[in-house]
Design a protein around this motif. Structure first.
Motif: not given
Length: 506
Positions: A484-491
């Motif tokens: 999951v790659r969102w602005p400000g987050l990757e997990m």
């Protein structure tokens, strides 16, 4: 197809493709590339004239003049023009612009960093003494855009351009000669700036003499000196050609153009002299260092962080942005850092809260009472439960839920990225299987955060009562699956599942 030069072509075109990209300029949006290019051109001509009106405020005025020139000034607003200028000076994160290109040697995608403007150090030094204003100049990438349609001569091949100017004058092509002289002045000034940057770096740290640029420059020093001798001859020939043109073609030549060309040639001679002075000053500095401070160049065995990274790089050149410090030292503390629990979150856990200053002032007089009163950092359960509610609703209805990009709206994605406490709970669920308690227990008796979350959700939403006494297991999706790659987050993509009785435990 020959792919060997594809990466270099890609790198030259990236600044062009990204000119104006990412800007939201309202009604000026369809014209943003054209306006941005016009601003670069205006700054280029200011540099040619040695005009130092190149501060941010000046560039904003240049932008407005372009809008008036294009008859679209009514579409602009102070906010949109300011946003356009900021978008030319800095990228969205306040640092360099970034683009990918394919490196055929490594056969991998590499990251290219560039800027359209850099600080004019010499002009800014004088400006700061007077008004505290920063003066900008075009970067090499911006100059490349300006001359993209021309064949640009390589460094230390100026003599070729001088010969071309001389041929134009000989054949009476005054306008073309004037254009080439302007390009030559710009090229020489850029070379002078590069030499000045190397000279400044050498003064800060003599070991720059062993850098790639310093070694190459030293190897070509004899070639540079020969070039200076050739340039003096070429300038003499150009002045004689101008005199002959004024006498032989006086009936057909525009003398205003001829006078302007003569002035530009003289300016070109002066900027060449400036370049020669800088080169000779560098040669003098290098000679002095080698003669009087030989110990500076004795080789040191091994590599260490303090000398080679901190002292020779960070203290000398600085970091492009605040985030770079985290990237630099994160490997020292967690070399195999798991991206689902980034270092910033661990740092945030060290943030502490203290009593207000008014209370601290009251106890300052009493030395015995002067003890730091700590207020523990809590979890914003309201925000966390709002984010986890859809997860447990789906869990109660379907028996499982997968944390994936398409499981949340854009607004929810931003909330997840801004709430690391909610993300942390996925990691805690993953550590062990959770059995939902039969009834809510007193939170003061060591209840863990996972049970606290479930308890608050069930208390607020009675329809989740069916989860009581259920056993929950959290797993990570296949490593081949997209994270999951969102602005400000990757997990990683997590799945939480209700385990029925009889199923083997993990």
């Amino acid at each position: 197809m020959n792919w060997s030069d594809f990466g270099e072509r890609n790198k030259r075109l990236n600044p062009l493709w990204n000119l104006g990209a990412g800007m939201n300029l309202g009604e000026l949006q369809p014209y943003k590339e054209m306006i941005a290019l016009s601003v670069l051109l205006q700054v280029y001509y200011l540099e040619l004239e040695s005009n130092e009106r190149r501060s941010k405020e000046d560039i904003v005025e240049l932008c407005w003049s372009s809008l008036e020139r294009f008859n679209i000034a009514k579409l602009g607003t102070p906010e949109s023009v300011e946003r356009l200028v900021d978008g030319l000076l800095w990228s969205g994160n306040g640092g360099d612009f970034e683009s990918f290109y394919y490196d055929d040697n490594s056969r991998q995608m590499e990251l290219q960093k560039y800027k359209y403007f850099t600080v004019d150090e010499d002009a800014t030094r004088n400006s700061w003494e007077e008004s505290g204003t920063t003066i900008y100049r075009l970067s090499e990438y911006a100059m490349e855009l300006i001359f993209m349609s021309h064949e640009i001569i390589e460094e230390f091949q100026i003599s070729i351009k001088l010969l071309e100017i001389q041929m134009h004058i000989k054949h009476g092509r005054v306008t073309r000669a004037l254009q080439d002289v302007n390009e030559l002045i710009s090229r020489v000034r850029k070379m002078t700036q590069q030499q000045q940057e190397y000279r400044n770096a050498l003064r800060r740290n003599p070991k720059h003499i062993f850098s790639e640029y310093g070694v190459m420059r030293h190897q070509r020093l004899e070639e540079i000196q020969v070039q200076f001798d050739e340039e003096r001859t070429h300038f003499d020939n150009i002045h004689r050609a101008l005199a002959r043109l004024a006498n032989d073609e006086k009936d057909v030549i525009d003398f205003n153009e001829l006078r302007m060309l003569s002035e530009r040639v003289e300016l070109s001679r002066r900027v060449h002299d400036e370049l020669a002075e800088v080169v000779l000053s560098i040669f003098e500095a290098e000679t002095n260092l080698r003669l009087n401070f030989p110990e500076l160049f004795w080789g040191a065995a091994g590599f260490n962080f303090r000398t080679h990274v901190w002292e020779e790089w960070v203290k000398d050149e600085g970091l492009p942005s605040g985030d770079s410090l985290e990237l630099l030292i994160s490997g020292l503390f967690s070399p195999n850092q798991d991206f689902v629990y980034p270092l910033p979150w661990a740092w945030e856990e060290q943030d502490v809260g203290f009593l207000p200053e008014t209370i601290m002032d009251e106890v300052e007089d009493d030395l015995d009472a002067l003890s730091v009163q700590f207020i523990p950092k809590g979890i914003p359960w309201g925000d966390v439960t709002d984010l986890w509610r859809p997860v447990f609703m789906a869990l109660a209805e379907k028996g499982s839920f997968t944390f994936a990009a398409d499981a949340f709206t854009e607004e929810e994605q931003l909330k997840w990225a801004r709430t690391p406490n909610a993300i942390d709970l996925w990691v805690q669920f993953f550590h062990t299987e959770i059995i939902v308690q039969e009834q809510n227990e007193d939170k003061a008796h060591g209840q863990d955060e996972c049970q606290m979350l479930i308890g608050q959700l069930i208390a607020d939403h009675p329809e989740l009562e069916s989860l009581r006494s259920k056993r929950l297991r959290t797993t990570i999706e296949d490593e081949q699956a997209d994270s999951v790659r969102w602005p400000g987050l990757e997990m990683s993509s997590y799945t939480i599942t209700i385990i029925e009785e009889g199923e083997p435990t993990a």
